[in-house]
Every structure is written in C-alpha cells, then in structure tokens.
Design a protein around this motif. Structure first.
Motif, PDB file in Angstrom:
ATOM      1  N   LYS A  45      53.152  42.256  53.886  1.00  0.00           N
ATOM      2  CA  LYS A  45      53.986  41.716  54.972  1.00  0.00           C
ATOM      3  C   LYS A  45      55.459  41.634  54.599  1.00  0.00           C
ATOM      4  N   HIS A  46      55.765  41.685  53.318  1.00  0.00           N
ATOM      5  CA  HIS A  46      57.178  41.712  52.904  1.00  0.00           C
ATOM      6  C   HIS A  46      57.637  43.127  52.547  1.00  0.00           C
ATOM      7  N   ASN A  47      56.848  44.106  52.930  1.00  0.00           N
ATOM      8  CA  ASN A  47      57.192  45.518  52.672  1.00  0.00           C
ATOM      9  C   ASN A  47      57.239  45.888  51.205  1.00  0.00           C
ATOM     10  N   LYS A  48      56.563  45.107  50.392  1.00  0.00           N
ATOM     11  CA  LYS A  48      56.563  45.343  48.951  1.00  0.00           C
ATOM     12  C   LYS A  48      55.714  46.587  48.613  1.00  0.00           C
ATOM     13  N   VAL A  49      56.157  47.355  47.639  1.00  0.00           N
ATOM     14  CA  VAL A  49      55.377  48.536  47.219  1.00  0.00           C
ATOM     15  C   VAL A  49      55.078  48.504  45.723  1.00  0.00           C
ATOM     16  N   ASP A  50      55.523  47.433  45.025  1.00  0.00           N
ATOM     17  CA  ASP A  50      55.350  47.377  43.569  1.00  0.00           C
ATOM     18  C   ASP A  50      54.757  46.029  43.137  1.00  0.00           C
ATOM     19  N   ASP A  51      54.230  46.027  41.915  1.00  0.00           N
ATOM     20  CA  ASP A  51      53.666  44.782  41.377  1.00  0.00           C
ATOM     21  C   ASP A  51      53.658  44.853  39.850  1.00  0.00           C
ATOM     22  N   TYR A  52      53.318  43.717  39.222  1.00  0.00           N
ATOM     23  CA  TYR A  52      53.327  43.658  37.756  1.00  0.00           C
ATOM     24  C   TYR A  52      52.170  44.467  37.165  1.00  0.00           C
ATOM     25  N   PRO A  53      52.368  45.035  35.971  1.00  0.00           N
ATOM     26  CA  PRO A  53      51.257  45.785  35.353  1.00  0.00           C
ATOM     27  C   PRO A  53      50.196  44.854  34.773  1.00  0.00           C
TER      28      PRO A  53
END
Ligand code: ADE
Length: 246
Positions: A45-53
């Motif tokens: 919902k925040h348009n995020k495409v990345d995250d922590y490994p």
C-alpha cells in the motif's frame, strides 16, 4: 525487434535511448523499446518494492512479487508467448539480468542477441533482487564490465544501444557494422576527412589515390598494427585464428 526494460527508472532509460540513431530507428519502427516500471506492479500500500535481507547484511533487496508480476504483464503483451518458461513455454523471450556477476557483454554476444525478436532486460537496484524470482524467470546474468554501478539502467542502455544498431536498417550504411572495431576480431584502421592537409599534417597518400585494392590493403595493415599496439590480447587471438584458416 522489441526491447522490454524492467526498471524502477523508466524515464532515465527512455531519456538515454531516445536520441540520435536509436531515436531514428524507433521512429522508423525498426525497433521498439518499452521501459516498464516495476513499481507499478507492487501490491504494497505504500508502493514499496524492497525489503531487508533475511539473515541480515547491508542494504535492501528488491522483492520477488513486483518483479514477477511486471514480467508476467510483459509476457502477456507479447504475441504468441503463452506463459512463463517454468510453465513450459519454450517461446518465452530471453531475460537478461544486469549484474556485475554476469558474463561480460561483448560484440559477439550483441550479434547473437540481435537475432532475437523480443528481449527482456531486468534492471536491479539496491543490493540486488530476491534470488527466487531470478530463478523462476530463468535469467541470464550479463555484466558490462568489472566495476559496480548503482543500478542496472546504464548497463541496459549500453546493451540496447549496442544490439539495436546491429538490427538491419538501423545504420544508414549496412557496411558500417561490418567494417568496425571487433567485427572481425580487429580494431579499426585510422580515418581522415577534409581538408587533405590540416596544421601541416597530410592525409596518407594512398587514401587519395582512388586505388581501391591498395586502400583495402593499407587499411587491413593499419587495423592489424592498431590491434597489436592497443589490444595485444585481441592480436594474439587474431594470429591464432589466421593460422587456422586454410
Ligand atoms: N549492475 C551494477 N553493476 C553492473 C555491471 N557492471 N554490469 C551490469 N549490471 C550492473
């Protein structure tokens, strides 16, 4: 030929490619370039495409979901491609993943890729992309050299430019892709244009002679010498190839 570039920065890619010879090729319809924004496919919902490994470590990773949904949307738009490769669609286009870990991009590779009807180029960002989606898409990793860039956009632009100019009709004179550096394993010969004399320096006499055979011989000798001086590695390979010739 159709290029599909999966990226977080479509404007950067199109801005870099829509100029000069490539622009003319686009206008003539000899090639098509579509930069597809991976972010348009996120379900976050925040348009995020990345995250922590997982397991910790520096930086962020691009997540599998938006990358895969973007890929599937591209496939859907390509005629005759029924499904993704893991579903047995042998006709899915090759996917090149821009990565410093890949095979080094060469003119030979470009010549081979220029035979394809469709190509997908995947640009990574941050510290990379979740391995599972790379495996699922059956990517071929390609590098433009032994150095690390902030993202895959510049490499994708380099590859599209190199491949597109090999598509028949893109260059004005079809010969210009035959005679150039690397085409036959040699660098180019030196070239001159008007005036015949500039700052006391004259154009080599043979080029003004109109004698085509002598000009061709001179150019070949110059190309060989140029290669020996500037790229001894290519020169060695050239000598070996010459030895093999009947
Ligand atoms: N991404 C970051 N560095 C790269 C390189 N050298 N080649 C291709 N993709 C890259």
């Amino acid at each position: 030929m159709n290029f599909y570039i999966m990226t977080l920065f479509p404007e950067m890619v199109m801005g870099g490619l829509n100029n000069s010879i490539i622009k003319r090729a686009l206008e003539k319809g000899l090639i098509r370039i579509e930069a597809v924004n991976i972010r348009d496919y996120t379900l976050d919902k925040h348009n995020k495409v990345d995250d922590y490994p997982f397991g910790g470590g520096a930086g962020m990773l691009m997540q599998a979901q938006p990358v895969y949904d973007c890929y599937k949307a591209i496939l859907k738009n390509i005629e005759n491609v029924t499904d993704s490769p893991e579903d047995g669609a042998a006709n899915a286009p090759r996917v090149l993943y821009m990565s410093p870990q890949g095979k080094t991009f060469t003119q030979k590779m470009a010549q081979e890729l220029a035979q394809e009807e469709n190509l997908i180029l995947l640009c990574g960002h941050y510290e990379g992309i979740d391995q599972r989606v790379l495996d699922r898409m059956n990517v071929e990793e390609v590098s433009i050299g032994d150095y690390v860039l902030t993202g895959g956009e510049l490499p994708a632009m380099v590859m599209v430019d190199t491949i597109a100019r090999l598509v028949p009709g893109v260059l004005n004179n079809d010969d210009s892709a035959v005679d150039e550096s690397f085409a036959d394993g040699l660098l180019e010969y030196p070239q001159y244009t008007r005036p015949e004399e500039w700052e006391g320096m004259k154009v080599p006499e043979v080029l003004l002679s109109g004698h085509h055979k002598n000009i061709a011989t001179w150019r070949r000798e110059q190309a060989i010498e140029n290669t020996r001086l500037k790229r001894p590695d290519l020169y060695e390979r050239f000598l070996e190839d010459e030895k093999k010739k009947p």
